[in-house]
Motif scaffolding. Structure first.
Motif, PDB file in Angstrom:
ATOM      1  N   GLU A 148     -10.140 -13.083   0.861  1.00 13.58           N
ATOM      2  CA  GLU A 148     -10.849 -13.375   2.113  1.00 13.58           C
ATOM      3  C   GLU A 148      -9.921 -13.294   3.317  1.00 13.58           C
ATOM      4  N   SER A 149      -8.648 -13.626   3.108  1.00  9.20           N
ATOM      5  CA  SER A 149      -7.689 -13.549   4.214  1.00  9.20           C
ATOM      6  C   SER A 149      -7.411 -12.103   4.627  1.00  9.20           C
ATOM      7  N   LEU A 150      -7.746 -11.160   3.740  1.00 11.39           N
ATOM      8  CA  LEU A 150      -7.491  -9.747   4.026  1.00 11.39           C
ATOM      9  C   LEU A 150      -8.655  -9.053   4.729  1.00 11.39           C
ATOM     10  N   ILE A 151      -9.774  -9.740   4.863  1.00  8.78           N
ATOM     11  CA  ILE A 151     -10.982  -9.101   5.412  1.00  8.78           C
ATOM     12  C   ILE A 151     -10.723  -8.499   6.791  1.00  8.78           C
ATOM     13  N   ASN A 152     -10.044  -9.245   7.646  1.00 15.34           N
ATOM     14  CA  ASN A 152      -9.796  -8.763   9.012  1.00 15.34           C
ATOM     15  C   ASN A 152      -8.379  -8.253   9.215  1.00 15.34           C
ATOM     16  N   GLU A 153      -7.665  -8.004   8.115  1.00 16.11           N
ATOM     17  CA  GLU A 153      -6.289  -7.506   8.209  1.00 16.11           C
ATOM     18  C   GLU A 153      -6.282  -6.092   8.779  1.00 16.11           C
ATOM     19  N   SER A 154      -5.580  -5.897   9.883  1.00 16.40           N
ATOM     20  CA  SER A 154      -5.539  -4.573  10.518  1.00 16.40           C
ATOM     21  C   SER A 154      -4.354  -3.733  10.035  1.00 16.40           C
ATOM     22  N   ARG A 155      -3.400  -4.355   9.359  1.00 16.54           N
ATOM     23  CA  ARG A 155      -2.257  -3.602   8.836  1.00 16.54           C
ATOM     24  C   ARG A 155      -2.624  -2.938   7.509  1.00 16.54           C
ATOM     25  N   THR A 156      -1.900  -1.882   7.170  1.00 14.44           N
ATOM     26  CA  THR A 156      -2.046  -1.279   5.850  1.00 14.44           C
ATOM     27  C   THR A 156      -1.596  -2.295   4.805  1.00 14.44           C
ATOM     28  N   MET A 157      -2.382  -2.450   3.734  1.00 15.13           N
ATOM     29  CA  MET A 157      -2.103  -3.464   2.711  1.00 15.13           C
ATOM     30  C   MET A 157      -1.595  -2.809   1.426  1.00 15.13           C
ATOM     31  N   ILE A 158      -0.615  -3.434   0.786  1.00 16.42           N
ATOM     32  CA  ILE A 158      -0.037  -2.912  -0.453  1.00 16.42           C
ATOM     33  C   ILE A 158      -0.144  -3.974  -1.538  1.00 16.42           C
ATOM     34  N   LEU A 159      -0.727  -3.585  -2.674  1.00 18.37           N
ATOM     35  CA  LEU A 159      -0.871  -4.488  -3.814  1.00 18.37           C
ATOM     36  C   LEU A 159      -0.355  -3.809  -5.070  1.00 18.37           C
ATOM     37  N   TYR A 160       0.081  -4.609  -6.023  1.00 21.91           N
ATOM     38  CA  TYR A 160       0.427  -4.124  -7.354  1.00 21.91           C
ATOM     39  C   TYR A 160      -0.695  -4.497  -8.324  1.00 21.91           C
ATOM     40  N   GLU A 161      -0.900  -3.676  -9.347  1.00 19.46           N
ATOM     41  CA  GLU A 161      -1.865  -4.039 -10.372  1.00 19.46           C
ATOM     42  C   GLU A 161      -1.543  -3.384 -11.699  1.00 19.46           C
ATOM     43  N   ALA A 162      -1.826  -4.140 -12.775  1.00 19.61           N
ATOM     44  CA  ALA A 162      -1.646  -3.638 -14.137  1.00 19.61           C
ATOM     45  C   ALA A 162      -2.896  -2.846 -14.542  1.00 19.61           C
ATOM     46  N   PRO A 163      -2.757  -1.912 -15.474  1.00 16.47           N
ATOM     47  CA  PRO A 163      -3.897  -1.050 -15.824  1.00 16.47           C
ATOM     48  C   PRO A 163      -5.122  -1.808 -16.340  1.00 16.47           C
ATOM     49  N   HIS A 164      -4.901  -2.866 -17.137  1.00 18.40           N
ATOM     50  CA  HIS A 164      -6.040  -3.573 -17.728  1.00 18.40           C
ATOM     51  C   HIS A 164      -6.782  -4.457 -16.734  1.00 18.40           C
ATOM     52  N   HIS A 165      -6.251  -4.610 -15.506  1.00 20.63           N
ATOM     53  CA  HIS A 165      -6.936  -5.392 -14.475  1.00 20.63           C
ATOM     54  C   HIS A 165      -7.406  -4.518 -13.315  1.00 20.63           C
ATOM     55  N   LEU A 166      -7.104  -3.230 -13.354  1.00 22.07           N
ATOM     56  CA  LEU A 166      -7.338  -2.373 -12.190  1.00 22.07           C
ATOM     57  C   LEU A 166      -8.805  -2.334 -11.778  1.00 22.07           C
ATOM     58  N   LYS A 167      -9.697  -2.095 -12.724  1.00 20.92           N
ATOM     59  CA  LYS A 167     -11.119  -1.944 -12.374  1.00 20.92           C
ATOM     60  C   LYS A 167     -11.677  -3.232 -11.752  1.00 20.92           C
ATOM     61  N   LYS A 168     -11.307  -4.363 -12.319  1.00 24.23           N
ATOM     62  CA  LYS A 168     -11.768  -5.642 -11.779  1.00 24.23           C
ATOM     63  C   LYS A 168     -11.266  -5.835 -10.348  1.00 24.23           C
ATOM     64  N   THR A 169     -10.001  -5.532 -10.120  1.00 21.63           N
ATOM     65  CA  THR A 169      -9.418  -5.713  -8.796  1.00 21.63           C
ATOM     66  C   THR A 169     -10.046  -4.773  -7.777  1.00 21.63           C
ATOM     67  N   LEU A 170     -10.270  -3.519  -8.150  1.00 25.05           N
ATOM     68  CA  LEU A 170     -10.924  -2.578  -7.236  1.00 25.05           C
ATOM     69  C   LEU A 170     -12.319  -3.060  -6.865  1.00 25.05           C
ATOM     70  N   ARG A 171     -13.059  -3.584  -7.833  1.00 19.42           N
ATOM     71  CA  ARG A 171     -14.404  -4.088  -7.566  1.00 19.42           C
ATOM     72  C   ARG A 171     -14.360  -5.276  -6.610  1.00 19.42           C
ATOM     73  N   GLU A 172     -13.419  -6.191  -6.835  1.00 20.79           N
ATOM     74  CA  GLU A 172     -13.306  -7.357  -5.958  1.00 20.79           C
ATOM     75  C   GLU A 172     -12.912  -6.952  -4.539  1.00 20.79           C
ATOM     76  N   LEU A 173     -11.996  -6.008  -4.421  1.00 18.88           N
ATOM     77  CA  LEU A 173     -11.590  -5.525  -3.100  1.00 18.88           C
ATOM     78  C   LEU A 173     -12.754  -4.875  -2.374  1.00 18.88           C
TER      79      LEU A 173
END
Length: 287
Positions: A148-173
C-alpha cells in the motif's frame, strides 16, 4: 589497533565479474565471513583463495557479529561476503556494519556486482529516481502495508523474488498498483539471462503457461507525477470550493493565499476561484 571490516562484492552469476581488489582482499584478510561457506568455497577455490572461513547468515547475525567484532578488536581484518552480490543489501551484513560503527571499527566497501542496479540499468525504465524494496515480507500484515505504501510511489521500484513466489507477487502488485510497466529480469549475468519489458497483465498471462525458473528482479514503473497531480485534483474537486477554502483558512492562511492554493489544487486559475466565490456570495445575499 582494531582491524578493518571489508564488504566484498562477489559475482551474481558470471565469475569474470570478480574484481582484482576483492580477490586480493580475500587473500590477505585474516578471516572471511560468508553467508554459506559451502557455496563460497566454490568461489574461493576458483580464485585460489585459502583464507579461513566462518559462517555469517540470517540466523546467527547478532551473536556471530559479536564474535566477529571481538576478533576485529584484536586487530584481525575480516572480509564479509554474501552468496552473490554486495553484502548488506537485502542481507544480514547490515547488522554487522551497524554494530561495527557503534564500536567505532572501520568499515570499507569494495564495489562490485549488485543485482538491483544491474536490473535497473537493463530495465528501460527511469533510472534517475528509484527505490529498492528487496524481498517483500512473507507475513500478511507487513506485506500489505508495504504494498500500500507503494501505490503513490513515483520512483522506479526494484524488488527481488524467488521463482515459487513470483506469480503470487505479480498478482498482488497488479491488484494493489493497477496496470504498470514492469521489466522482469532473471539469471542476470548468467548464460540464460532474460530481460523482459512487459506489463503486469501480460506477465500474469505469460506465467499461466510458463513456470518461473531462476531468481528474479522486478523493476516497476512508478506512478507519474502528472498522474498523481490529476488524482489529487479529482479528489479536491469532490469538495466544494467553500470547503476547500475553509480547509486552508482554518490553518491561519490568509483569504488571498487560500484562493491561490485552492486554484493550484484544482488545476484552475485564481481568477476562476475569485469569480466563483463572488457569485456564490451574491446568491447567498439575495436569498
Amino acid at each position: 589497533m582494531a582491524g578493518v571490516l571489508y564488504l566484498c562484492a562477489t559475482p551474481i552469476g558470471n565469475l569474470a565479474d570478480m574484481t582484482f581488489r576483492v580477490i586480493d582482499t580475500l587473500k590477505e584478510a585474516d578471516l572471511i565471513a560468508a553467508e554459506d561457506t559451502r557455496n563460497s568455497l566454490k568461489l574461493l577455490t576458483h580464485f585460489d583463495i585459502h583464507t579461513p572461513m566462518t559462517s555469517y547468515h540470517e540466523y546467527n547475525k547478532v551473536e556471530k557479529a559479536q564474535a566477529l567484532i571481538a576478533q576485529l578488536k584484536e586487530g584481525k581484518n575480516v572480509a564479509l561476503i554474501t552468496d552473490a552480490g554486495t553484502p548488506a543489501i537485502s542481507d544480514p551484513g547490515e547488522v554487522l556494519v551497524a554494530m561495527c560503527q557503534k564500536e567505532q571499527i572501520t568499515v570499507t566497501s569494495l564495489p562490485g556486482a549488485a543485482a538491483c542496479i544491474t536490473a535497473l540499468t537493463l530495465s528501460g525504465l527511469s533510472t534517475r529516481r528509484f527505490c529498492f524494496e528487496g524481498f517483500l515480507p512473507p507475513d500478511t500484515k507487513p506485506r500489505k502495508e508495504i504494498l500500500e505504501s507503494l501505490i503513490n510511489e513515483s520512483r522506479t521500484m526494484i524488488l527481488y523474488e524467488a521463482p515459487h513466489h513470483l506469480k503470487k507477487t505479480l498478482r498482488e502488485l497488479y491488484d494493489c498498483l493497477g496496470e504498470r510497466r514492469i521489466t522482469i529480469c532473471r539469471e542476470l549475468t548468467k548464460r540464460f539471462e532474460t530481460v523482459l519489458p512487459t506489463t503486469f497483465s501480460e506477465a500474469l498471462t505469460l506465467y499461466e503457461c510458463e513456470e518461473p525458473r531462476g531468481e528474479y528482479v522486478l523493476v516497476i514503473e512508478g506512478k507519474s507525477l502528472a498522474e498523481q497531480k490529476n488524482e489529487r485534483q479529482e479528489e479536491y474537486r469532490k469538495r466544494s470550493v467553500e470547503e476547500h477554502m475553509r480547509f486552508y483558512e482554518e490553518q491561519g492562511i490568509t483569504h488571498k493565499e487560500a484562493m491561490k492554493r485552492v486554484a493550484a489544487d484544482r488545476g484552475v486559475t485564481k481568477r476562476e476561484i475569485y469569480a466563483y466565490l463572488l457569485d456564490h456570495r451574491a446568491e447567498s445575499e439575495n436569498l
